[in-house]
Enzyme design. Structure first.
Site, PDB file in Angstrom:
ATOM      1  N   ASN A  53       1.005  -1.081   0.022  1.00 56.40           N
ATOM      2  CA  ASN A  53      -0.332   0.045  -0.150  1.00 56.40           C
ATOM      3  C   ASN A  53       0.979   1.506   0.172  1.00 56.40           C
ATOM      4  OD1 ASN A  53      -2.124   2.719   0.458  1.00 56.40           O
ATOM      5  ND2 ASN A  53      -2.424   1.060   2.494  1.00 56.40           N
ATOM      6  N   GLY A 218       2.465   2.683  10.653  1.00 55.62           N
ATOM      7  CA  GLY A 218       3.759   3.506  10.497  1.00 55.62           C
ATOM      8  C   GLY A 218       4.565   3.748  11.381  1.00 55.62           C
ATOM      9  N   SER A 258       3.502  -2.156  10.655  1.00 54.60           N
ATOM     10  CA  SER A 258       4.803  -2.348  10.417  1.00 54.60           C
ATOM     11  C   SER A 258       5.286  -3.548   9.984  1.00 54.60           C
ATOM     12  CB  SER A 258       5.627  -1.653  11.564  1.00 54.60           C
ATOM     13  OG  SER A 258       4.815  -0.126  12.231  1.00 54.60           O
TER      14      SER A 258
HETATM   15  P1  PGA Z   1       2.797   0.503   8.182  1.00 56.32           P
HETATM   16  O1  PGA Z   1       1.146   0.381   7.164  1.00 56.32           O
HETATM   17  O2  PGA Z   1       3.886  -1.378   7.060  1.00 56.32           O
HETATM   18  O3  PGA Z   1       3.788   1.270   7.277  1.00 56.32           O
HETATM   19  O4  PGA Z   1       2.222   0.155   9.222  1.00 56.32           O
HETATM   20  C1  PGA Z   1       0.108  -0.335   6.488  1.00 56.32           C
HETATM   21  C2  PGA Z   1      -0.344  -0.068   6.138  1.00 56.32           C
HETATM   22  O5  PGA Z   1      -0.909   0.771   6.707  1.00 56.32           O
HETATM   23  O6  PGA Z   1      -1.444  -1.165   5.395  1.00 56.32           O
END
Ligand code: PGA
Length: 302
Positions: A53, A218, A258
């Site tokens: 994503n 995130g 993450s």
């Molecule tokens: P991240 O986002 O891997 O940056 O934590 C995952 C997501 O929001 O699908």
């Protein structure tokens, strides 16, 4: 002998504290480790899926570089793994044109119904028109951002149109806020979000659930494999009870929050984790290492 319906989950970690920083979740104190879970045998039949994503990131030039790196990697085993990339909507068409054919394309969101006088929106049929096969729906950034605040009912309505009229596959995101976890409501929140979908659609064959604890998105605060597995197990039990055993066995449940090359393998070993939805780490060539964790998942099923 019939196989056990699902991996039996260990004692609850649903209200426990968080493990800091991507990759560190696997290094838990020995006393905190649980015995390995037996795997539900049907998991071998749920094809591993890794979504990337890209959210509201990248430029045409950056996408071109990233896609070149993805395209240079070896072909995937199509019987074992699926990869789905969700670029920003404006780059969806151009990314489809340059990306290898064995990586599918997804939207990050669609409108609730057919197009028309809806300024700024995308009809789900436009996604298939430019070669996309998927849409993400219900991402926490759309559920919780104060400007958006998408409701369970709106997200379910979008899913119905995307599935039934546009024929897209849907990655339906669920997950709890930090305070909901801390107050012991993780499963209740996920069940509420699932119930909205179950009340609106009947065919689950094109639905993938992405469990994404909001506190892990995130932030570098990855759920431990045990925390993720415990919720995935609860989701599968809910599907069994409320939708049907066949759907519970067949529906893929991805973990997101993450995920990185450093932590994906330990997560992939869990019997009810059928892949990942990856944000930040999907915009690096090393995303391919996360895709490769399907091999670890397969090895753990035997
Ligand atoms: P991240 O986002 O891997 O940056 O934590 C995952 C997501 O929001 O699908």
């Amino acid at each position: 002998m019939t196989a056990p319906a699902f991996v039996t989950s260990g004692s609850t970690a649903l209200t426990s504290g968080l493990t800091h920083a991507a990759g560190t979740s696997v290094h838990r104190p020995r006393s905190a480790r649980r015995p390995p879970c037996p795997r539900f045998t049907m998991s071998a039949s749920r094809k591993f899926l890794v979504g990337g994503n890209w959210k509201c990131n990248l430029t045409k030039a950056a996408i071109s570089d990233l896609v070149s790196a993805f395209n240079a990697a070896s072909p995937l085993d199509p019987t074992a793994v699926e990869v789905v990339i969700a670029p920003p909507a404006i780059y969806l068409d151009s990314t489809r044109q340059i990306l290898r054919d064995d990586f599918a394309i997804s939207a990050q969101n669609v409108w609730v119904s057919a197009g028309g006088a809806y300024t700024g929106e995308l009809d789900a049929t436009m996604i298939s028109d430019v070669g996309g096969d998927w849409t993400i729906l219900g991402h926490s950034e759309r559920r919780h951002h104060p400007v958006l605040k998408e409701s369970d009912a709106t997200i379910a309505e979008k899913a119905k149109y995307a599935l039934e009229t546009a024929g897209l596959n849907v990655m339906y995101c669920i997950g709890e806020l930090l305070e909901e976890r801390q107050s012991g409501n993780t499963v209740a929140v996920c069940e509420r979000q699932l119930a909205a979908l179950a009340a609106t659609v009947s065919d689950w064959s094109k639905i993938v659930i992405a469990y994404e604890p909001v506190w892990a998105i995130g932030t570098g605060e990855v759920a431990t494999p045990e925390q993720a597995e415990e919720v995935h197990f609860a989701v599968r039990k809910w599907l069994e009870k409320n939708v049907g055993k066949g759907v519970a066995e067949a529906t893929r449940i991805l973990y997101g929050g993450s995920v990185s090359p450093a932590n994906c393998e330990e997560l992939a070993k869990k019997g009810n984790i059928d892949g990942f939805l990856v944000g930040g780490a999907s915009m690096q060539p090393s995303f391919l290492e996360i895709v490769d964790s399907y091999k670890t998942a397969m090895a753990a099923t035997v």
